[in-house]
Design an enzyme around this catalytic site. Structure first.
Site, short mmCIF file in Angstrom:
data_model
loop_
_atom_site.label_atom_id
_atom_site.label_comp_id
_atom_site.label_asym_id
_atom_site.label_seq_id
_atom_site.Cartn_x
_atom_site.Cartn_y
_atom_site.Cartn_z
N SER A 408 5.35 -38.75 12.43
CA SER A 408 6.06 -37.46 12.91
C SER A 408 6.34 -36.86 13.85
O SER A 408 6.60 -35.92 14.09
CB SER A 408 4.14 -36.56 12.89
N HIS A 429 9.63 -36.98 6.43
CA HIS A 429 8.48 -36.83 7.28
C HIS A 429 7.87 -35.67 6.83
O HIS A 429 8.41 -34.27 6.32
CB HIS A 429 8.64 -36.20 8.38
N GLU A 441 11.21 -32.88 6.67
CA GLU A 441 11.82 -33.69 7.57
C GLU A 441 12.34 -34.63 7.66
O GLU A 441 11.75 -35.98 7.68
CB GLU A 441 11.54 -33.35 9.14
N ASN A 479 7.20 -30.04 15.02
CA ASN A 479 6.01 -30.48 15.93
C ASN A 479 6.57 -30.20 17.25
O ASN A 479 5.31 -30.05 18.20
CB ASN A 479 5.63 -32.18 15.80
#
Ligand code: T1G
Length: 707
Positions: A408, A429, A441, A479
């Site tokens: 991640s 991801h 992702e 993130n």
């Protein structure tokens, strides 16, 4: 006779039956051109004395996906859909429709204006306009109740849910179910009508009985929702007008429809509709995807089990490899439980469930990865463990097999460098729970081959997920933005807002949960481990809030320990944790911080502006391709409220100049955190919007969705 009307509609006669075939790929979306062709074809058949009945049906996968969403916001040009539907309904000759695939929105409204409706095969119908911030604007709210009754119409229109052919027949919306080709089903029904074997049911002459109880219950239910969206409540008002004479009801419905069409909710929801589909427009889209049939998932933890479940549901054969043999059985049980849940929720048929289970193999040895076309690593987030594993996989896996990491935030270039096949290494991801969350992702490393990227996007689409292309950086797109959003919330907490005020303001904005409630759910200890990992590289000048650490020091890790920011009993939140309030107050005293008060508007503004600023940096660094890709990440991976369209859609509503003003104002508190991205200043100077950037970068214009 057979005639092709402007290449969109084919009209022909079969004996005394006139046929109108919608033929506008890919979904027979009803825009001006198709409307006009239908109308011209209809008038031709009306005038033909040899034609005694008219049948409408669709070519391709569906009868029609409804009005063309790309036309929204444009001026009404005749023939409008309501105008055409009035002509259908008023026709002396019986008009029959044969529906197959889907008939949604305006497509179902066409059917409701005909005199008899046949459902073919596994048809699904619906009026999903509220999901686009609208209501049925071409008679649906007036004609559906005339067939299904007020209560049935309220349920379907205010929820926007779609309905099976069988349920539609039971509700009185359809007159007959048939198998085979729509054309033949329509002709047979038309002949039965002409022979008096089947009674035509025109809608406009039918009355609708009041149902005050149903209306009252629906209004209470819709108002109780958080957020209480405008479209469903307005749609309820339109449906209630069905008890009026049809022309009055149609006029009321149209006026309410135009009100919603002009609103922000519609613009945002339509933007979200296109955002979900725009992300596949990538530089590598011309590359040919590699053949992927067998996939190995390495790691039998929550993520590995979720990913394996998603792949099995997608029809792949999966080898789930868990190095610790005593955990293999637990991993298999996890997948079985997920599949059982999907079956229970109706996401899987019995047959699909059994096929998925049969396609699962579990092992404790990496050897099973030798037969995989794709390997997805989902072990714990430690670079040395990942690079060691990829080095091994490089020797075990067949040439051309793709090696993907589910990391991640770690550097995918470094992982690729641990192999001799960097061109086959990519990031996938997934978001937990991986068999439910739609975002993936797709992290493209420096040497990732174009066909490897195309393969990842093809896989994601087959899984029914929303793939978004990202370049490598710490946290990729989502993130990175989440970190800034959380920092803004943490600073508000230190500066005087309570965590219940902050969560409440963001939940009123539309987030399902505020940031502190999310932290409790995710586990405060998990976030602390990440902070500890990053401590060594945290810039000295960065403002750091110790509050979460101090709460963890009490052993309060959130929901799983019954206490965090909130107190929990039996899994239910019982309100703010007095101990947490005290920790915050003590920390403010220790830092000698004056307690300031913040309105909900300012709380939302600070958190949203922090997200937008980081998103602009993600754009200007080329980590994300377009603003709409960032909206897709936030909408499908981070719970950004769909009726707000995403942070970049919101940024266009706020405007670059106002965003700069806010950032410069907040920078008085903390200049290190609040910095104006260069791209934002350029956009303000050049008068460009993020919607313009979407179109400029790849030609995929989503303007229709935001204007
Ligand atoms: N208008 C324009 N384009 C549409 C469209 C529509 N209604 N529906 C789909 N597309 C495009 C989509 O953007 C994609 O384009 C391609 O078709 C394939 O779609 C007057 C005002 C029908 C279940 O809400 O639910 O009628 O990305 O990838 O997964 O009262 O599309 O390839 O360039 O989704 O097989 C109401 C919306 C409109 C239905 C098919 N109708 N569509 O799913 O394919 S409002 C809807 C869907 C209305 C009236 C009101 C799905 C689908 P591209 P796809 P799919």
């Amino acid at each position: 006779m057979k005639d092709n009307v402007s290449g969109l509609v084919v009209i022909e006669t079969e004996g005394e039956i006139g046929l109108i075939r919608l033929a506008k790929p890919p979904v027979n979306a009803i825009g001006l051109a198709l409307r006009t062709a239908i109308y011209e074809g209809f008038k031709t058949l009306q005038k033909d004395p040899a034609v005694r009945a008219i049948v409408l049906y669709g070519e391709g996968r569906f009868f029609s996906a409804g009005a063309d969403i790309k036309d929204f916001g444009k001026a009404d040009i005749q023939p409008t859909l309501p105008h055409i539907l009035k002509a259908l309904n008023d026709s002396e000759k019986p008009v029959i429709v044969a529906l197959h695939g889907v008939a949604f929105g305006g497509a179902l409204e066409v059917a409701l204006a005909t005199h008899l409706r046949v459902g073919v095969g596994d048809l699904r119908i619906g009026l999903p306009e509220v999901k686009l911030g609208l209501l049925p604007g071409a008679g649906g709210a007036q004609r559906l109740p005339r067939l299904s009754g007020l209560a049935g119409a309220i349920d379907i229109i205010c929820s926007g849910r779609d309905v099976s052919a069988r349920e539609a027949l039971d509700l009185g919306i359809l007159d007959r179910l048939a198998e085979g080709a729509p054309r033949e089903a329509g002709i047979i029904a038309a002949r039965d009508v002409l022979a008096g074997k089947l009674a035509a049911r025109r809608t406009d002459t039918r009355d609708v009985a009041e149902d005050l109880a149903a209306v009252k219950a629906a209004k209470a239910r819709l108002k109780a929702k958080r957020p209480a969206l405008q479209a469903p409540l307005t749609a309820l008002e339109a449906v209630c007008a069905a008890t009026l004479p049809i022309d009055e009801g149609l006029a009321k419905e149209r006026a309410l429809f135009m009100e919603l069409m002009a609103g922000e909710e519609r613009a945002a929801l339509v933007h979200a509709f296109f955002a979900e589909r725009a992300t596949v427009d990538i530089p590598e889209k011309a590359a040919h995807p590699r053949q992927i049939d067998r996939i190995a998932v390495i790691g039998g933890g929550t993520m590995g089990v979720g990913i394996a479940t998603s792949l099995l549901i997608g029809g792949y054969h999966v080898d789930l490899i868990e190095a610790q043999s005593e955990r293999v059985a637990q991993a298999r049980a996890g997948v079985e439980s997920n599949l059982a849940g999907a079956l229970k929720r109706g996401k899987l048929t019995e047959q699909a469930h059994d096929a998925a289970l049969a396609a699962l193999d579990c092992a404790d040895s990496l050897d099973a990865a030798g037969r995989a076309d794709l390997v997805i690593e989902a072990i714990f987030e430690d670079m040395s463990a990942k690079t060691a594993l990829f080095t091994k996989l490089d020797t075990i896996c067949k040439p051309g097999a793709i090696l993907a990491t589910n990391t991640s935030y770690l550097d995918v270039n470094e992982i690729a460098a641990a192999t001799k096949r960097p061109q086959d290494v990519i990031g996938l991801h997934f978001f937990s729970p991986a068999h439910i969350m739609r975002l993936i992702e797709v992290v493209v490393a420096k040497e990732t081959a174009p066909d490897c990227v195309a393969s990842a996007f093809a896989l994601a689409r087959k899984l029914g997920k929303v793939p978004v292309r990202a370049e490598v950086c710490d946290g990729f797109i989502g993130n990175r933005i989440l970190t800034q959003y959380r920092r803004a919330a943490d600073y508000l907490l230190l500066d005087g807002a309570s965590f219940t005020e902050i969560d409440g303001a963001l939940e009123d904005f539309g987030f399902a949960m505020g940031p502190f409630a999310v932290s409790d759910l995710a586990g405060l200890d998990i976030a602390k481990a990440t902070r500890d990992r990053k401590a060594a590289t945290r810039p000295a000048e960065e403002r750091y809030s110790r509050v979460a650490d101090l709460i963890c020091d009490q052993g309060w890790f959130g929901r799983k320990t019954g206490q965090g920011y909130y107190v929990y009993e039996g899994g239910k939140q019982q309100g703010g944790n007095p101990g947490a309030f005290e920790i915050v107050a003590a920390e403010r005293r220790a830092l000698n911080l004056p307690k300031r008060s913040f309105t909900s508007e300012e709380i939302v503004s600070r958190c949203l502006t922090a997200m937008i600023a980081e998103a602009v940096r993600v754009l200007e660094e080329g980590i994300a391709l377009r603003p709409v890709d960032i909206d897709a990440v936030e909408l499908f991976g981070y719970g950004f409220p769909r009726h707000r369209g995403g942070p970049m859609h919101q940024a266009d509503l706020i405007g670059p100049a106002e965003l700069i003003r806010r950032i410069e104002l907040y920078a008085n508190d903390d200049p290190q955190f609040w910095q104006v991205p260069h791209l934002l200043r350029d956009m303000a100077r050049e008068g460009r919007s993020f919607a313009d950037l979407n179109g400029a970068l790849t030609g995929h214009v989503t303007k229709g969705s935001t204007k």
